[in-house]
Scaffold this active site. Sequence first.
Site, PDB file in Angstrom:
ATOM      1  N   ARG A  47       0.853  -1.202   0.000  1.00  0.00           N
ATOM      2  CA  ARG A  47       0.000   0.000   0.000  1.00  0.00           C
ATOM      3  C   ARG A  47       0.883   1.245   0.000  1.00  0.00           C
ATOM      4  O   ARG A  47       0.583   2.243  -0.615  1.00  0.00           O
ATOM      5  CB  ARG A  47      -0.947   0.002   1.211  1.00  0.00           C
ATOM      6  CG  ARG A  47      -1.746   1.284   1.320  1.00  0.00           C
ATOM      7  CD  ARG A  47      -3.019   1.215   2.171  1.00  0.00           C
ATOM      8  NE  ARG A  47      -2.996   0.250   3.231  1.00  0.00           N
ATOM      9  CZ  ARG A  47      -2.350   0.395   4.412  1.00  0.00           C
ATOM     10  NH1 ARG A  47      -1.689   1.510   4.659  1.00  0.00           N
ATOM     11  NH2 ARG A  47      -2.387  -0.552   5.311  1.00  0.00           N
ATOM     12  N   TYR A  99     -15.723  17.033 -15.845  1.00  0.00           N
ATOM     13  CA  TYR A  99     -16.242  15.666 -15.776  1.00  0.00           C
ATOM     14  C   TYR A  99     -17.306  15.593 -14.675  1.00  0.00           C
ATOM     15  O   TYR A  99     -17.060  16.009 -13.536  1.00  0.00           O
ATOM     16  CB  TYR A  99     -15.061  14.745 -15.478  1.00  0.00           C
ATOM     17  CG  TYR A  99     -15.369  13.278 -15.502  1.00  0.00           C
ATOM     18  CD1 TYR A  99     -15.638  12.636 -16.707  1.00  0.00           C
ATOM     19  CD2 TYR A  99     -15.368  12.533 -14.342  1.00  0.00           C
ATOM     20  CE1 TYR A  99     -15.908  11.280 -16.727  1.00  0.00           C
ATOM     21  CE2 TYR A  99     -15.635  11.178 -14.354  1.00  0.00           C
ATOM     22  CZ  TYR A  99     -15.904  10.561 -15.559  1.00  0.00           C
ATOM     23  OH  TYR A  99     -16.169   9.221 -15.574  1.00  0.00           O
ATOM     24  N   ASP A 174      -6.534  18.965 -15.242  1.00  0.00           N
ATOM     25  CA  ASP A 174      -6.883  17.616 -15.695  1.00  0.00           C
ATOM     26  C   ASP A 174      -6.482  17.520 -17.169  1.00  0.00           C
ATOM     27  O   ASP A 174      -7.086  18.158 -18.027  1.00  0.00           O
ATOM     28  CB  ASP A 174      -8.392  17.389 -15.506  1.00  0.00           C
ATOM     29  CG  ASP A 174      -8.825  15.971 -15.878  1.00  0.00           C
ATOM     30  OD1 ASP A 174      -8.137  15.328 -16.698  1.00  0.00           O
ATOM     31  OD2 ASP A 174      -9.861  15.530 -15.361  1.00  0.00           O
ATOM     32  N   LYS A 199      -7.797   6.451 -19.710  1.00  0.00           N
ATOM     33  CA  LYS A 199      -8.058   6.927 -21.056  1.00  0.00           C
ATOM     34  C   LYS A 199      -6.815   6.779 -21.946  1.00  0.00           C
ATOM     35  O   LYS A 199      -6.342   5.671 -22.119  1.00  0.00           O
ATOM     36  CB  LYS A 199      -8.587   8.361 -20.982  1.00  0.00           C
ATOM     37  CG  LYS A 199      -9.630   8.591 -19.854  1.00  0.00           C
ATOM     38  CD  LYS A 199     -10.923   7.825 -20.062  1.00  0.00           C
ATOM     39  CE  LYS A 199     -11.856   7.829 -18.853  1.00  0.00           C
ATOM     40  NZ  LYS A 199     -12.188   9.115 -18.283  1.00  0.00           N
TER      41      LYS A 199
HETATM   42  C1  LIG Z   1     -12.744   9.592 -17.074  1.00  0.00           C
HETATM   43  C2  LIG Z   1     -12.381  10.922 -16.561  1.00  0.00           C
HETATM   44  C3  LIG Z   1     -12.207  11.147 -15.197  1.00  0.00           C
HETATM   45  C4  LIG Z   1     -12.441  10.073 -14.160  1.00  0.00           C
HETATM   46  O1  LIG Z   1     -11.553   9.033 -14.286  1.00  0.00           O
HETATM   47  P1  LIG Z   1     -11.892   7.495 -13.847  1.00  0.00           P
HETATM   48  O2  LIG Z   1     -10.647   6.794 -14.201  1.00  0.00           O
HETATM   49  O3  LIG Z   1     -13.088   7.079 -14.645  1.00  0.00           O
HETATM   50  O4  LIG Z   1     -12.183   7.519 -12.400  1.00  0.00           O
HETATM   51  C5  LIG Z   1     -11.795  12.415 -14.795  1.00  0.00           C
HETATM   52  N1  LIG Z   1     -11.612  13.401 -15.685  1.00  0.00           N
HETATM   53  C6  LIG Z   1     -11.796  13.218 -17.009  1.00  0.00           C
HETATM   54  C7  LIG Z   1     -11.560  14.344 -17.945  1.00  0.00           C
HETATM   55  C8  LIG Z   1     -12.189  11.981 -17.487  1.00  0.00           C
HETATM   56  O5  LIG Z   1     -12.396  11.818 -18.799  1.00  0.00           O
END
Ligand SMILES: *Cc1c(COP(=O)(O)O)cnc(C)c1O
Length: 383
Positions: A47, A99, A174, A199
């Site tokens: 962890r 998001y 982000d 992603k």
């Molecule tokens: C998918 C996404 C998230 C969240 O990520 P997860 O891996 O699904 O928890 C946050 N910000 C953006 C821009 C995203 O496309």
Amino acid sequence: MSGFSTRAIHDGQAPDPLTGAVNVPIYASSTYAQEEIGKHRGYEYSRVSNPTRTALEENLASLEGGASAHVFSSGMAAIAAMVTMFKTGDHVICGSNVYGCKPRLFGHIIANYGIVFTYVDTTDAEQVRRAIQPNTRLVHIETPTNPMMGVTDIRAIADICHQSADHRVDLSVDNTFMSPYFQRPLEFGADIVMHSTTKFLNGHSDGLGGVLVGTTPAHKEAYEFVQKCTGGILSPFECFLVLRGVKTLAVRMKQHEVNGYAVANYLAGHAKIPTVLYPGLPQHPQHVLARRQMSGYGSLITFETGSLENANAMLRRLKICVVGESLGGVETLISHPATMTHAALGEAGRAKIGLTDGMLRISVGIEDAEDLLEDLDQALSVL
Ligand SMILES: *Cc1c(COP(=O)(O)O)cnc(C)c1O
């Protein structure tokens, strides 16, 4: 410093000293043998840290140009880790179009601890300047935004965050939509970069993950501490998947963009589609800014079909493009933000950012572009 792809393939991942394996092993071990009390080789319990995770964290810090990176079990776990470090009375400014799960987390869980959130349109830097208060600790933005593809001037917001020497406001960006291949926010003055590695970084739609890349010793200390205390860390197997994915990030992003551009141009020329949102199109309101702070436009496009019925009719006809949530995989994915990623915003929340029921968001994959255009064309013939 070596080039982007060289770092993507090598940083954090020297051949295994024991065997010469060119890939970092999946260290499937929860604990590590200690020679005596307090004497170990840097790892005690997974962890806290794990060698496969260390490799990925070093790699991602290098790609974003940060001082440290910490990976979490999902993008949302990374966001939660970032705001968990705040205290009652602290104030956070967040983009109004982000998001959909972020405002849900902030409003329904984090706000219960007395942390206050203000939402502003960050494409207008003045709104950020006006929202800053003496207790503001963080400004969090997405650029381009999900799903309206608004582009925020990272440098302008960073300057606002850093205008006072004795009041530190961090800017966190982000960078999920662009990946460090097309956009590196730290080079424009941002303090923290966040990704859903689910992603483009993973790139193959086969694992969830999230990362926080920091620039100061305080970030490193804080995120290491959150990993240790809350345990929402990325597993060694998932770390391996992202390491595997990142090696081809540059070639994938190049092809994503070629295909994205082709699809955006096709949609923009379609008689039945009134609106196409893609920063690479000259008619995009922040096209010039996008060109300045991104080295490509990516492959996310939002377009208007006119109604929920039209959107659904089109989706039902698709043969190659996959209908579903998520983005950034090698396969083309189309989602309906109003009922999927942004359902949590509610009707009024969606209206505020201009998200309609007829809008679809496409994440163009790296299939053959001609096949994608043909598939979209036959599906759109129902409109
Ligand atoms: C998918 C996404 C998230 C969240 O990520 P997860 O891996 O699904 O928890 C946050 N910000 C953006 C821009 C995203 O496309």
